[in-house]
Design a protein around this motif. Structure first.
Motif, PDB file in Angstrom:
ATOM      1  N   GLY A  10       0.894  -1.108  -0.011  1.00  0.00           N
ATOM      2  CA  GLY A  10       0.146  -0.160  -0.061  1.00  0.00           C
ATOM      3  C   GLY A  10       1.071   1.260   0.056  1.00  0.00           C
ATOM      4  O   GLY A  10       1.944   1.358  -0.307  1.00  0.00           O
ATOM      5  N   PRO A  11       0.204   2.288   0.306  1.00  0.00           N
ATOM      6  CA  PRO A  11       0.944   3.558   0.339  1.00  0.00           C
ATOM      7  C   PRO A  11       2.078   3.944   1.346  1.00  0.00           C
ATOM      8  O   PRO A  11       2.086   2.941   2.311  1.00  0.00           O
ATOM      9  CB  PRO A  11      -0.179   4.796   0.540  1.00  0.00           C
ATOM     10  N   PRO A  12       2.674   4.760   1.594  1.00  0.00           N
ATOM     11  CA  PRO A  12       3.756   5.145   2.672  1.00  0.00           C
ATOM     12  C   PRO A  12       2.979   4.772   4.199  1.00  0.00           C
ATOM     13  O   PRO A  12       3.556   4.527   4.951  1.00  0.00           O
ATOM     14  CB  PRO A  12       4.153   6.508   2.574  1.00  0.00           C
ATOM     15  N   GLU A  13       1.740   5.342   4.402  1.00  0.00           N
ATOM     16  CA  GLU A  13       1.017   5.120   5.675  1.00  0.00           C
ATOM     17  C   GLU A  13       1.178   3.454   6.042  1.00  0.00           C
ATOM     18  O   GLU A  13       0.777   3.394   7.154  1.00  0.00           O
ATOM     19  CB  GLU A  13      -0.454   5.359   5.551  1.00  0.00           C
ATOM     20  N   THR A  14       1.291   2.434   5.143  1.00  0.00           N
ATOM     21  CA  THR A  14       1.670   1.109   5.659  1.00  0.00           C
ATOM     22  C   THR A  14       2.732   0.914   6.277  1.00  0.00           C
ATOM     23  O   THR A  14       2.868  -0.098   6.832  1.00  0.00           O
ATOM     24  CB  THR A  14       1.284   0.113   4.481  1.00  0.00           C
ATOM     25  N   LEU A  15       3.780   2.021   6.308  1.00  0.00           N
ATOM     26  CA  LEU A  15       4.935   1.819   7.024  1.00  0.00           C
ATOM     27  C   LEU A  15       5.044   2.300   8.188  1.00  0.00           C
ATOM     28  O   LEU A  15       4.558   3.464   8.524  1.00  0.00           O
ATOM     29  CB  LEU A  15       6.069   2.593   6.141  1.00  0.00           C
ATOM     30  N   THR A  16       5.463   1.473   9.241  1.00  0.00           N
ATOM     31  CA  THR A  16       5.465   2.013  10.747  1.00  0.00           C
ATOM     32  C   THR A  16       6.783   1.530  11.543  1.00  0.00           C
ATOM     33  O   THR A  16       7.425   0.651  11.117  1.00  0.00           O
ATOM     34  CB  THR A  16       4.334   1.264  11.549  1.00  0.00           C
ATOM     35  N   LEU A  17       6.891   2.483  12.541  1.00  0.00           N
ATOM     36  CA  LEU A  17       8.324   2.282  13.339  1.00  0.00           C
ATOM     37  C   LEU A  17       8.080   1.322  14.536  1.00  0.00           C
ATOM     38  O   LEU A  17       6.980   1.587  15.051  1.00  0.00           O
ATOM     39  CB  LEU A  17       9.076   3.386  13.668  1.00  0.00           C
ATOM     40  N   ALA A  18       8.832   0.214  14.397  1.00  0.00           N
ATOM     41  CA  ALA A  18       8.241  -0.789  15.514  1.00  0.00           C
ATOM     42  C   ALA A  18       9.619  -1.340  16.000  1.00  0.00           C
ATOM     43  O   ALA A  18      10.689  -1.312  15.362  1.00  0.00           O
ATOM     44  CB  ALA A  18       7.612  -1.925  14.772  1.00  0.00           C
ATOM     45  N   ASP A  19       9.349  -1.980  17.258  1.00  0.00           N
ATOM     46  CA  ASP A  19      10.338  -2.584  17.949  1.00  0.00           C
ATOM     47  C   ASP A  19      10.516  -4.331  17.366  1.00  0.00           C
ATOM     48  O   ASP A  19       9.698  -4.684  17.516  1.00  0.00           O
ATOM     49  CB  ASP A  19      10.462  -2.609  19.483  1.00  0.00           C
ATOM     50  N   VAL A  20      11.703  -4.757  16.736  1.00  0.00           N
ATOM     51  CA  VAL A  20      11.783  -5.916  16.300  1.00  0.00           C
ATOM     52  C   VAL A  20      13.037  -6.534  16.798  1.00  0.00           C
ATOM     53  O   VAL A  20      14.096  -6.036  17.085  1.00  0.00           O
ATOM     54  CB  VAL A  20      11.781  -6.011  14.567  1.00  0.00           C
ATOM     55  N   ALA A  21      13.173  -7.907  16.622  1.00  0.00           N
ATOM     56  CA  ALA A  21      14.365  -8.568  17.087  1.00  0.00           C
ATOM     57  C   ALA A  21      15.723  -8.072  16.164  1.00  0.00           C
ATOM     58  O   ALA A  21      15.434  -8.032  15.009  1.00  0.00           O
ATOM     59  CB  ALA A  21      14.066 -10.053  17.014  1.00  0.00           C
ATOM     60  N   ALA A  22      16.768  -7.869  16.728  1.00  0.00           N
ATOM     61  CA  ALA A  22      17.870  -7.761  15.892  1.00  0.00           C
ATOM     62  C   ALA A  22      18.460  -8.896  15.261  1.00  0.00           C
ATOM     63  O   ALA A  22      18.265 -10.011  15.691  1.00  0.00           O
ATOM     64  CB  ALA A  22      19.105  -7.203  16.756  1.00  0.00           C
ATOM     65  N   PRO A  23      18.875  -8.861  13.982  1.00  0.00           N
ATOM     66  CA  PRO A  23      19.280 -10.097  13.088  1.00  0.00           C
ATOM     67  C   PRO A  23      20.473 -10.497  13.822  1.00  0.00           C
ATOM     68  O   PRO A  23      21.316  -9.815  14.586  1.00  0.00           O
ATOM     69  CB  PRO A  23      19.518  -9.727  11.726  1.00  0.00           C
ATOM     70  N   VAL A  24      20.957 -11.816  13.407  1.00  0.00           N
ATOM     71  CA  VAL A  24      22.190 -12.419  13.845  1.00  0.00           C
ATOM     72  C   VAL A  24      22.716 -12.975  12.727  1.00  0.00           C
ATOM     73  O   VAL A  24      21.933 -13.738  11.803  1.00  0.00           O
ATOM     74  CB  VAL A  24      21.661 -13.634  15.134  1.00  0.00           C
ATOM     75  N   PRO A  25      24.115 -12.776  12.495  1.00  0.00           N
ATOM     76  CA  PRO A  25      24.600 -13.264  11.231  1.00  0.00           C
ATOM     77  C   PRO A  25      24.879 -14.586  11.168  1.00  0.00           C
ATOM     78  O   PRO A  25      25.459 -15.381  11.900  1.00  0.00           O
ATOM     79  CB  PRO A  25      25.926 -12.354  11.155  1.00  0.00           C
ATOM     80  N   ALA A  26      24.516 -15.191   9.964  1.00  0.00           N
ATOM     81  CA  ALA A  26      24.736 -16.653   9.938  1.00  0.00           C
ATOM     82  C   ALA A  26      26.048 -16.593   9.232  1.00  0.00           C
ATOM     83  O   ALA A  26      26.799 -15.667   8.906  1.00  0.00           O
ATOM     84  CB  ALA A  26      23.674 -16.993   8.817  1.00  0.00           C
ATOM     85  N   ALA A  27      26.638 -17.815   8.729  1.00  0.00           N
ATOM     86  CA  ALA A  27      28.013 -18.109   8.131  1.00  0.00           C
ATOM     87  C   ALA A  27      27.980 -17.445   6.820  1.00  0.00           C
ATOM     88  O   ALA A  27      27.037 -17.488   5.999  1.00  0.00           O
ATOM     89  CB  ALA A  27      28.056 -19.562   7.863  1.00  0.00           C
ATOM     90  N   GLY A  28      28.835 -16.691   6.829  1.00  0.00           N
ATOM     91  CA  GLY A  28      29.342 -15.918   5.341  1.00  0.00           C
ATOM     92  C   GLY A  28      28.686 -14.406   5.635  1.00  0.00           C
ATOM     93  O   GLY A  28      28.614 -13.594   4.653  1.00  0.00           O
ATOM     94  N   GLU A  29      28.099 -14.092   6.704  1.00  0.00           N
ATOM     95  CA  GLU A  29      27.240 -12.622   6.736  1.00  0.00           C
ATOM     96  C   GLU A  29      27.718 -11.914   7.726  1.00  0.00           C
ATOM     97  O   GLU A  29      28.734 -12.224   8.607  1.00  0.00           O
ATOM     98  CB  GLU A  29      25.951 -12.960   7.396  1.00  0.00           C
ATOM     99  N   VAL A  30      27.702 -10.669   7.784  1.00  0.00           N
ATOM    100  CA  VAL A  30      28.030  -9.783   8.794  1.00  0.00           C
ATOM    101  C   VAL A  30      26.980  -8.966   9.353  1.00  0.00           C
ATOM    102  O   VAL A  30      25.975  -8.600   8.662  1.00  0.00           O
ATOM    103  CB  VAL A  30      29.301  -8.764   8.182  1.00  0.00           C
TER     104      VAL A  30
END
Length: 327
Positions: A10-30
């Motif tokens: 949808g339009p920009p109004e579908t975007l919201t600021l939220a608290d989410v879990a921080a990602p964890v790097p897998a093998a080969g990632e930073v």
């Protein structure tokens, strides 16, 4: 962590600021602590699920990737197993590709999709480079095969890709014609364009000047008009992601489809430009930036919580050059 998320198209109004879990790097990632992220036309196409056929990969009912944003610059926090070329503390920039996720405080990215940040650029400038710079680089070099002495016309010279394409074409030794609106003539000329065509008063297709390469970043002219600006054996490069057409990308998509068909029957080379994250292209962009040949132009910056307003500004076609998010 804080992130801008989206659970429906949808339009920009579908975007919201939220608290989410921080990602964890897998093998080969930073894991990168994001300092800045840049907006691209891709972001609002993904946000709206446009064109519809793209939802086959993005998610038929809702976006599979909840966090928007591709381009970023920041500092490496941690690295996963088997990472060899990146260390914690490194300043990097990169492109997440279709994975998205840059409009957040942290992002995980494959080691192969990041490169050292250009030493002379701020994080905001570096974040403006990856997708737009790769598009310009591939359009001119990989696809357009620009050589010193070539004449190059860039339709959409004041946009995020266009402002970089003007500078790169000059770095390649080309004579550059930039096409833009009246208010952007000074900007495009300041970037090194040899000729500037104000499309509100002039028609580049009716000029006597012909070009070895035409890079179309807008999709607002017919194939006939674009080919008229070419030399008899010139190359037309079509890139479909540049402009918002009344809520749809269908205009550029249709132009590209016709271009692919016509390419089989005419002398001109008509090629479609597609881009993908590449460490090699990032390294080339860094080299140009550090040599002073390439400086991203930033129109506006917004804080993370104002991503919806930033995208609204971008898709309304008011932006020139790049719009950047500070995190």
């Amino acid at each position: 962590m804080k992130a801008v998320v989206q659970d429906r198209y949808g339009p920009p109004e579908t975007l919201t600021l939220a608290d989410v879990a921080a990602p964890v790097p897998a093998a080969g990632e930073v894991l990168v602590r994001v300092e800045a992220a840049a907006l691209n036309a891709y972001d609002w196409h993904a946000m709206r699920g446009d064109p519809w056929m793209a939802r086959l990969t993005m998610g038929p009912a809702r976006p599979r990737a909840r966090i928007r944003g591709r381009d970023f610059a920041g500092r490496v926090e941690t690295v996963g197993a088997d990472v060899r070329r990146v260390r914690p503390g490194d300043s990097v920039f990169g492109d997440l590709g279709d994975a998205n996720g840059a409009f957040a405080e942290y992002v995980c990215v494959p080691e192969t999709s990041v490169a050292p940040k250009p030493a002379n650029l701020t994080p905001q400038q570096a974040a403006a480079l990856p997708l737009a710079g790769t598009t310009a680089l591939m359009g001119l070099c990989d696809v357009g095969r620009v050589e010193p002495g070539h004449r190059v016309l860039i339709n959409g010279a004041s946009g995020g890709v266009g402002t970089l394409a003007v500078q790169l074409a000059k770095a390649l030794g080309a004579t550059v014609t930039g096409v833009c609106s009246t208010r952007n003539v000074g900007l495009v000329r300041s970037l090194g364009a040899d000729h500037v065509v104000d499309y509100t008063h002039e028609d580049f297709a009716r000029e006597t000047r012909r070009h070895e390469v035409v890079l179309d970043l807008v999709g607002n002219r017919s194939l006939t008009a674009l080919r008229r600006a070419l030399t008899p054996d010139g190359t037309l490069v079509l890139s479909g992601g540049g402009v918002y057409h009344g809520g749809s990308l269908i205009g550029p998509v249709w132009l590209i489809a016709r271009g692919r068909l016509l390419a089989h029957f005419v002398r001109h080379r008509i090629v479609t430009l597609t881009t993908a994250p590449s460490r090699q292209h990032l390294d080339t962009l860094r080299a140009h930036a550090e040599a002073g040949r390439l400086t991203p132009v930033i129109d506006r910056t917004y804080p993370l919580h104002e991503v919806p307003q930033a995208i609204r500004y971008l898709e309304g076609e008011h932006a020139r050059a790049k719009v950047v998010i500070t995190v």
